[in-house]
Design an enzyme around this catalytic site. Structure first.
Site, mmCIF file in Angstrom:
data_model
loop_
_atom_site.group_PDB
_atom_site.id
_atom_site.type_symbol
_atom_site.label_atom_id
_atom_site.label_comp_id
_atom_site.label_asym_id
_atom_site.label_seq_id
_atom_site.Cartn_x
_atom_site.Cartn_y
_atom_site.Cartn_z
ATOM 1 N N LYS A 1 1.880 7.027 -3.063
ATOM 2 C CA LYS A 1 0.898 8.065 -3.425
ATOM 3 C C LYS A 1 0.423 7.767 -4.841
ATOM 4 O O LYS A 1 0.910 8.379 -5.800
ATOM 5 C CB LYS A 1 1.574 9.443 -3.443
ATOM 6 C CG LYS A 1 1.738 10.135 -2.108
ATOM 7 C CD LYS A 1 2.293 11.543 -2.374
ATOM 8 C CE LYS A 1 2.830 12.194 -1.147
ATOM 9 N NZ LYS A 1 3.600 13.426 -1.459
ATOM 10 N N ASP B 1 6.166 8.177 -5.532
ATOM 11 C CA ASP B 1 5.363 9.372 -5.819
ATOM 12 C C ASP B 1 5.054 9.382 -7.321
ATOM 13 O O ASP B 1 4.186 8.657 -7.770
ATOM 14 C CB ASP B 1 6.177 10.588 -5.359
ATOM 15 C CG ASP B 1 5.414 11.887 -5.405
ATOM 16 O OD1 ASP B 1 4.220 11.890 -5.096
ATOM 17 O OD2 ASP B 1 6.027 12.922 -5.752
ATOM 18 N N VAL C 1 4.586 14.736 3.079
ATOM 19 C CA VAL C 1 4.818 14.149 4.399
ATOM 20 C C VAL C 1 6.302 14.147 4.755
ATOM 21 O O VAL C 1 7.163 14.114 3.864
ATOM 22 C CB VAL C 1 4.246 12.718 4.472
ATOM 23 C CG1 VAL C 1 2.724 12.743 4.342
ATOM 24 C CG2 VAL C 1 4.849 11.806 3.417
HETATM 25 P P1 IMP Z 1 9.326 10.046 -7.569
HETATM 26 O O1 IMP Z 1 10.388 9.874 -8.585
HETATM 27 O O2 IMP Z 1 8.437 11.222 -7.871
HETATM 28 O O3 IMP Z 1 8.506 8.800 -7.287
HETATM 29 O O4 IMP Z 1 10.096 10.529 -6.288
HETATM 30 C C1 IMP Z 1 10.221 9.821 -5.153
HETATM 31 C C2 IMP Z 1 11.098 10.628 -4.222
HETATM 32 O O5 IMP Z 1 10.580 11.969 -4.050
HETATM 33 C C3 IMP Z 1 11.072 10.003 -2.867
HETATM 34 O O6 IMP Z 1 12.098 9.057 -2.729
HETATM 35 C C4 IMP Z 1 11.256 11.185 -1.945
HETATM 36 O O7 IMP Z 1 12.623 11.454 -1.780
HETATM 37 C C5 IMP Z 1 10.619 12.347 -2.690
HETATM 38 N N1 IMP Z 1 9.223 12.598 -2.205
HETATM 39 C C6 IMP Z 1 8.090 12.403 -2.879
HETATM 40 N N2 IMP Z 1 7.008 12.730 -2.141
HETATM 41 C C7 IMP Z 1 7.483 13.127 -0.948
HETATM 42 C C8 IMP Z 1 6.848 13.583 0.277
HETATM 43 O O8 IMP Z 1 5.622 13.664 0.448
HETATM 44 N N3 IMP Z 1 7.699 13.897 1.294
HETATM 45 C C9 IMP Z 1 9.061 13.801 1.190
HETATM 46 N N4 IMP Z 1 9.679 13.385 0.080
HETATM 47 C C10 IMP Z 1 8.902 13.046 -0.982
#
Ligand code: IMP
Ligand code: MG
Length: 179
Positions: A130, A102, A152
């Site tokens: 994403k 994300d 999601v």
């Molecule tokens: P990042 O550090 O923002 O890339 O976070 C990634 C983590 O956020 C993932 O491993 C998920 O646990 C959570 N996450 C991010 N987007 C979503 C989503 O759309 N649904 C559920 N969990 C999400």
């Protein structure tokens, strides 16, 4: 539980076909390298278990649990390690397995953290990506699907710890967030 889903984004069949392709690709790249899969808990647990069974080579696996601070507000890029690895990774080919990439803050931190332990190589695998949300300079080496900027759930992904056991990936109804 199903009544809370607005629409199915990826069916069970679409997911399993793609995971099989990903496993075949990893098997080709890592045959004779005895890689170590590292699953990032909890979201990756379903994907990880399917992926390793589709990667038909000798390998080992372990899990880490991490959580990031300040999500959505003042993210510092700081990530808390809740559970660390139980084995040494020096000299090993490691494959980090994430449910979704994300902002990239979690994986960016994790890569830096694990690099210090001198693995032979680090490969990032994420089931979902994403790209529009990225804030840290990190990209996966192998991605299952690109998804739009919608929250999601299912196939390991949760909202407030629910929906991880849905066998497909879906978008939640907006009223669920409002509750
Ligand atoms: P990042 O550090 O923002 O890339 O976070 C990634 C983590 O956020 C993932 O491993 C998920 O646990 C959570 N996450 C991010 N987007 C979503 C989503 O759309 N649904 C559920 N969990 C999400
Ligand atoms: Mg996660």
């Amino acid at each position: 539980m199903k009544d809370d889903i607005l629409k199915v984004l990826l069916t069970q069949e679409q997911i399993s076909a793609r995971v099989a392709e990903m496993g075949a690709e990893l098997a080709k790249d890592f045959c004779d390298k005895n890689p170590m899969f590292i699953g990032v808990l909890k979201g990756s647990f379903v994907f990880m278990s399917d992926l390793v069974r589709c990667t038909e080579i000798k390998c080992s696996l372990d899990f880490m649990s991490v959580s990031s601070y300040g999500r959505g507000t003042s993210t510092t890029g700081e990530v808390k390690i809740n559970k660390d690895l139980g084995q040494d990774i020096a000299g090993r080919h490691i494959i980090i397995v994430e449910d979704i990439l994300d902002s990239g803050i979690t994986l960016n931190y994790l890569v830096g953290y694990l690099k210090n332990r001198q693995p032979e190589s680090i490969t990032l695998v994420a089931l979902l990506d994403k790209p529009s949300r990225r804030r840290a300079p990190v990209n996966a080496n192998l991605t299952g699907f690109q998804v739009p900027d919608e929250f999601v759930v299912g196939y390991g992904l949760d909202f407030a710890e629910s929906y991880r056991n849905l066998p497909y990936i879906g978008v939640l109804k907006p009223e669920i967030y409002a509750m």
